[in-house]
Design a protein around this motif. Structure first.
Motif, PDB file in Angstrom:
ATOM      1  N   LYS A 202      -1.414  16.665 -10.978  1.00  0.00           N
ATOM      2  CA  LYS A 202      -1.286  15.379 -10.938  1.00  0.00           C
ATOM      3  C   LYS A 202       0.206  14.859 -11.266  1.00  0.00           C
ATOM      4  CE  LYS A 202      -5.749  14.371 -10.290  1.00  0.00           C
ATOM      5  NZ  LYS A 202      -5.999  13.605  -8.959  1.00  0.00           N
TER       6      LYS A 202
ATOM      7  N   ARG B 295       2.885   4.180  -1.607  1.00  0.00           N
ATOM      8  CA  ARG B 295       2.661   5.271  -2.595  1.00  0.00           C
ATOM      9  C   ARG B 295       4.033   5.386  -2.954  1.00  0.00           C
ATOM     10  NH1 ARG B 295      -1.502   3.996  -4.570  1.00  0.00           N
ATOM     11  NH2 ARG B 295      -3.892   4.286  -3.523  1.00  0.00           N
TER      12      ARG B 295
ATOM     13  N   ARG C  68       0.748  -1.248   0.002  1.00  0.00           N
ATOM     14  CA  ARG C  68       0.003  -0.033  -0.177  1.00  0.00           C
ATOM     15  C   ARG C  68       0.928   1.456   0.022  1.00  0.00           C
ATOM     16  NH1 ARG C  68      -5.572  -0.359   2.145  1.00  0.00           N
ATOM     17  NH2 ARG C  68      -6.229  -2.612   1.655  1.00  0.00           N
TER      18      ARG C  68
ATOM     19  N   ARG D  24       3.288   2.433 -12.662  1.00  0.00           N
ATOM     20  CA  ARG D  24       4.181   2.819 -11.389  1.00  0.00           C
ATOM     21  C   ARG D  24       5.239   3.797 -11.717  1.00  0.00           C
ATOM     22  NH1 ARG D  24       3.931   0.903  -6.400  1.00  0.00           N
ATOM     23  NH2 ARG D  24       2.397  -0.734  -5.782  1.00  0.00           N
TER      24      ARG D  24
ATOM     25  N   GLY E 192      -2.827   5.644 -10.455  1.00  0.00           N
ATOM     26  CA  GLY E 192      -3.828   5.896  -9.642  1.00  0.00           C
ATOM     27  C   GLY E 192      -4.546   6.956 -10.192  1.00  0.00           C
TER      28      GLY E 192
ATOM     29  N   ASP F 275       1.916  12.410  -9.196  1.00  0.00           N
ATOM     30  CA  ASP F 275       1.237  11.346  -8.733  1.00  0.00           C
ATOM     31  C   ASP F 275       1.704  10.144  -9.630  1.00  0.00           C
ATOM     32  OD1 ASP F 275      -0.110  12.898  -7.311  1.00  0.00           O
ATOM     33  OD2 ASP F 275      -1.978  12.710  -7.809  1.00  0.00           O
TER      34      ASP F 275
END
Lengths: 288, 605, 232
Positions: free
Chosen positions: C124, A285, A283, C89, C131, C127
């Motif tokens: 973003k 990030r 989990r 990722r 996601g 990020d």
């Protein structure tokens, strides 16, 4: 219990954890970036150790033998990737079995070439005094080596263009090619890098762990469990898992028996997997 | 049907039956040393079978099979040492205990793995860890049970051989007899497994391997099935261990070693994954090869050659020996997927559909409302579902729309049970299902069609529908009836024998919808069902959804505004995890706020 | 400037597209229409080099293009596949940067340029792409393809699973990059309105072949044709 004894135990356990981490990083790179479980990782470590040993026996200074070991393992790794691994991407269990086949073949080759026992090169006889106890310096130095390796790989993979390409190539290979990355070449390099890190580990640990054909088996199981417990954020996860599992096992072993240390390692692994079914970092990030 | 086709269908029992007969005849003829070795190959084949059950069928590569094998061997041996002298026969006390202990341990380990919902790699590793733990513990474990002495790394010796007679005069069998016993026991285990895998239990096991989430969405308690399958495999491994103990008369901890743990996967791969008979072929091939190499062909390099052979196998014989033969044979049979390309058009027959839905209603009760009360879900700092209270009732379709990232999917997943909410309540009918697993919700009447088509690729179109219908009716005849009618409605009658994976993306969408209809849910959740459909198909879908909504509660998440408009239903707009607006589509089209965040002003399109 | 000649391809032994030839001229926007399963995506993958050619070839600027997709990308072929396929990722910025770097452009400048085109990506940027929501991923996939500075852009079902307001915005962006930068576009779509709003002409596919070529006005006017070919 004396404070100096405790400090000794803690320091040597930290060294054990670092040694585990050094042996693991290459595996973590190959697994984390390529999704390949390289069961022959231990044998690359062994090849690194034998290369360094052979080089020193031939008169090369030990420090210089380390880059030689890295180069040799990287070359063999690249060859293995091109001939075998590149055909198996995306088939994780098939790669596991193929690399296991490679591992026993290399093991047998080592037995045939070097025999089952070989001389160590001896550890530099410098030690540190803590209270009534003295600790050899070289294992303590491994803490620094582990940190440097970790930093090197982390920066390489997150900050360099090569690192971005490597991650892209393995995450969505088809798309990576469609935006102009030569995925197959990048993958060969990444796998070779993982093998080179194993070779580095074998060479740098040579004063502590003498080269034997079976040394790979001893390392790979624990390295392997560490990486799987770590989960998707491999590098950071592996560092934590190595400290927890390797350090904990070493502490247990120094108070009880070495079998208890092994049992600790396996039981904690099982508990962690039960508690974190996708690895401890599932989990998080983070990128790496 | 040609002879070749018939033989192909019967191959799973016909060829093994012939092989068993040949082996039994050979047991009278061959040289005792070969019989002695042959018995071990049969035993390892049985060990391989146990792995094929969990891996080839169940989809989980267990590296714990040698652990169940070893535990079965040890416990069986303890029973043999103590009870053998009393009754004479050693098979009767040994084998049942060995199988029982193997099944029990596998069941416990399986529960840990499956109920914790481990990832595939983690599950494999945990089973490996279990084996390694036994390896390190048994090195120093010394204890005595009655006459049996377990001596740590010295192992356990003095295990009696196989005795089938009773009383004092009973003598151990000669190697040829031992070989025959092993063949018979292995044959019994194989045919029992084959029968199990061809039953509806086996069908569910296959479905779990192909798509575990879809299987659970059909209302199966997948984790219990997985544990049961694993326990059965463990029992087979234990049985093999019991035979091994009586065959070798000596056991030691190397049974749990790393090298040993990786042998079963090799047998399975060499023979053919998922074929059940393959592992026996694999064990025979590997055993025969090392016998031949060890017998002078290659001297001490057996390990090296085995390693290379393994690499070559993975690279070039991906489906193993039996898999390759299967492919070769199928080339000469008519292609079942040939019909895939000329599928007819989908035409929803409202009367038929009405009839099916009415029947379902009579059988499982009226439509149920679904509701959430203050449902709350967060991931770190992100709150995709922020105290959403909504009630969905039958009568007309209920659409959920909203910008990308508004939390529609997360909200739907909270309703389905993929996500457990941190707060609030989810109810189906009068039942609180906030923390109920997915299959419980399905049994209460929930049916789900996810965004991507979920079909069991290796099963035929008909079997897909039948499996779904059977999950509801639990009656083979009724299931066939329902499946046949839905098949006709989808226009796929000619494709009933086609493997679902051979269908195009759009056809798979319809097949998935058909499966949902077969389950006849009381609440239906559809996630972007019109994605990737042509306008004509979308119209049919709209008709279907409206018909469905007359009988059940229907919730549709959708981006296609034209489709939502034709549904003539109630629309809820979600934005930033909260209910933003609601009403019918025309009133929302007039709402400036909704135009801003979602619908846009059509300046370019 | 971009041509498919006799394209024949599929998966394994199954042939899905047969002998397809089409052309996209400099600075043109062309749509590829057809029902589900007629082979539009396969054709796009053929064009990008993602699947091997059974027969036929791709021409860029009148020369036969190399088979490797990475070489085509460096020749100016941008590809946005169906289902987006961003690198999950990696961060949004890295997704764009890696595409620029791989085709030999400055990656920092590419990220800045992408933000100018798609301001919605700005918050973003750091990020992980995995996601993002579906619509955001689609926009990112488009931004990533543009970072390779293509001269021809292949878009496969860009509107699938994307909210109406972003579809609208996307149409605007595509028109703009087409006119301002002269990037030619080949777009495979189900959404006829979207196609009619950006494309000047269209090829209609049926059963793995090009059934006909038609210009925008004819297609817009002829509802019988829409009905017959597209199931609209």
């Amino acid at each position: 219990m004396e404070a100096d004894f405790l400090a000794t135990v803690l320091l040597s356990s930290l060294s054990s954890a670092s040694i585990l981490l050094i042996a693991t990083i290459g595996l973590a790179v190959v697994f984390g970036l390529m999704g390949v479980i390289n069961l022959a990782h231990g044998e690359f470590l062994m090849i690194g150790a034998y290369t360094a040993l052979t080089a020193t026996q031939a008169g090369v200074p030990y420090l210089l033998s380390i880059p030689i070991a890295v180069a040799v393992t990287m070359a063999i790794g690249a060859l293995v990737e091109v001939l075998i691994i590149s055909r198996l991407y995306g088939r994780i269990f098939d790669t596991m079995l193929a690399t296991w086949g490679i591992s026993i073949a290399f093991y047998q080759l080592a037995v045939l070439t070097f025999g089952t026992v070989s001389p160590g090169i001896g550890m530099p006889q410098i030690s540190v005094q803590i209270g009534d106890y003295s600790l050899a310096l070289y294992p303590l130095l491994m803490n620094v080596v582990a940190l440097l390796m970790l930093g090197f790989v982390y920066l390489l993979m997150t900050r360099s263009v090569y690192g971005m390409k490597a991650r892209a190539s393995i995450q969505v290979p088809e798309m990576a090619r469609a935006i102009g990355i030569s995925s197959s070449r990048v993958n060969t390099l990444t796998f070779a890098l993982g093998c080179g890190l194993a070779g580095f580990a074998g060479a740098v640990l040579l004063p502590i762990v003498p080269a034997t054909p079976s040394m790979g088996f001893a390392f790979v199981i624990k390295a392997f469990l560490t990486v799987v417990v770590a989960g998707p954020v491999t590098l950071t996860g592996s560092a934590l898992a190595a400290i927890g599992l390797g350090g904990g096992a070493s502490v247990t072993a120094s108070f009880l028996t070495s079998v208890a240390g092994d049992a600790f390692f396996f039981i904690v692994t099982a508990l962690l997997l039960w508690r974190f079914p996708l690895g401890i970092s599932a989990r998080w990030r983070r990128k790496l | 049907m040609t002879l070749s086709q018939r033989l192909y269908r019967a191959s799973a029992w016909a060829f093994p039956a012939i092989a068993v007969a040949v082996a039994l005849i050979l047991s009278f003829l061959i040289d005792p040393y070969l019989a002695f070795l042959g018995a071990s190959w049969v035993i390892f084949g049985l060990l391989g079978l146990s792995l094929d059950i969990v891996w080839g069928r169940g989809g989980f590569l267990s590296l714990g099979q040698t652990a169940f094998f070893g535990l079965g061997g040890y416990l069986g041996a303890i029973a043999a040492v103590n009870l053998g002298p009393l009754i004479g026969n050693t098979l009767l006390p040994t084998l049942p205990i060995a199988a029982l202990i193997g099944g029990l341990c596998a069941g416990v380990l399986g529960s840990l793995i499956f109920f914790a919902r481990m990832g595939p790699l983690q599950a494999t590793i945990l089973s490996y860890t279990f084996t390694l733990l036994l390896w390190s513990v048994t090195q120093s474990l010394k204890f005595t049970v009655g006459a049996a002495v377990v001596g740590g790394d010295n192992g356990m010796s003095g295990i009696p051989g196989m005795v089938i007679g009773f009383g004092e005069g009973a003598r151990p069998l000669a190697p040829n007899g031992v070989f025959a016993v092993c063949v018979i026991v292995a044959a019994l285990a194989y045919f029992a497994t084959l029968a199990l895998m061809r039953s509806t239990f086996g069908r569910v096991v296959d479905c779990i391997r192909l798509d575990i989430q879809k299987t659970e969405l059909l209302g199966h308690d997948v984790r219990r099935v997985q544990v049961a399958n694993m326990a059965w495999a463990g029992a087979v491994a234990g049985l093999a261990g019991g035979l091994f103990a009586l065959w070798s008369n000596y056991l030691n901890p190397s049974l749990f070693s790393v090298q040993e743990a990786l042998l079963p996967p090799i047998y399975v791969l060499v023979g053919g994954l998922g074929t059940l008979a393959g592992p026996f072929v694999g064990a025979l091939a590997i055993g025969g090869l090392s016998f031949w190499l060890g017998g002078g062909a290659a001297g001490g390099q057996t390990t090296l050659i085995l390693g290379v052979v393994l690499v070559l196998l993975v690279l070039f014989l991906r489906n193993g020996i039996l898999g390759a033969l299967d492919q070769l044979w199928r080339r000469f049979l008519p292609d079942p997927n040939a019909a895939a390309r000329d599928a007819g058009e989908v035409r929803i027959n409202v009367n038929d559909l009405d009839l099916i839905l009415r029947e379902a209603e009579a059988q499982v009760g009226p439509a149920k409302p679904m509701a959430t009360d203050q449902a709350f879900k967060q991931f770190g700092g992100v709150i995709p579902v922020n105290k959403v209270s909504r009630s969905f009732v039958p009568g007309r379709p209920m659409a959920l729309i909203g910008p990308n990232g508004a939390g529609k999917s997360s909200y739907l997943k909270t309703c389905v049970g993929v996500y457990q909410p941190e707060g609030g309540q989810v109810t189906i009918g009068d039942t609180d299902v906030t923390h109920a697993p997915i299959f419980c919700r399905v049994r209460l009447g929930m049916g789900v069609k996810n965004q991507k088509p979920q079909v069991f690729g290796a099963l035929s179109v008909y079997d897909n529908l039948w499996t779904a219908a059977y999950a509801r009716t639990r009656d083979k005849a009724k299931a066939s009836d329902v499946a046949g009618r839905i098949l006709a409605m989808l226009g796929m009658t000619a494709q009933s024998g086609v493997e679902a994976q051979a269908l195009s993306h759009g056809q798979q969408q319809w097949l998935d919808i058909g499966m949902v209809l077969c389950v006849a849910p009381r609440v239906v959740l559809l996630d972007e069902p019109a994605a990737g459909m042509t306008n004509k198909e979308t119209r049919e879908l709209s008709l279907l959804v409206r018909t469905l909504a007359r009988h059940t509660t229907v919730v549709v998440v959708e981006h296609d505004m034209e489709f939502v408009r034709t549904l003539e239903g109630h629309v809820t707009v979600l934005h930033q995890g909260e209910v933003f607006a609601e009403g019918d589509i025309d009133s929302l089209r007039a709402d400036e706020r909704v135009l801003d965040i979602y619908l846009g002003r059509r300046q370019h399109v | 400037m971009f041509k498919l000649v006799g394209a024949t391809g599929g998966y394994g032994k199954t042939t899905i597209i047969r002998d397809v030839s089409l052309e996209v001229r400099h600075g043109e926007v062309v749509a590829l229409l057809g029902r589900n399963g007629v082979g539009k995506s396969t054709l796009m993958r053929f064009a990008s080099g993602s699947i091997p050619a059974m027969a036929g070839h791709v021409e860029i600027d009148g020369k036969v293009a190399p088979t490797a997709p990475e070489k085509r990308a460096r020749l100016g072929l941008g590809y946005v596949p169906q289902g987006r396929f961003v690198f999950p990722r990696m961060t949004v910025a890295e997704n764009i940067a890696v595409a620029a770097a791989a085709t030999g452009h400055d990656h920092k400048a590419a990220v800045a340029a992408a933000l100018a085109d798609f301001p919605m990506l700005k918050p973003k940027l750091d990020d992980l792409a995995g996601g993002l929501s579906g619509g955001q991923q689609q926009v990112l996939a488009l931004a990533r393809a543009l970072a390779t500075q293509p001269r021809i852009l292949l878009l496969d079902e860009p509107t699938e699973g994307v909210q109406p307001s972003i579809i609208d915005e996307m149409a605007g962006i595509l028109k703009r990059i087409n006119t301002e930068r002269g990037i030619a576009i080949l777009v495979a779509e189900q959404d006829l309105d979207f196609c009619l709003s950006i494309a000047g002409r269209a090829y209609v596919m049926e059963k793995g072949r090009i059934r006909m070529e038609v210009d925008r006005d004819t297609l817009r006017a002829d509802t019988a044709l829409q009905q017959d070919l597209l199931g609209v």
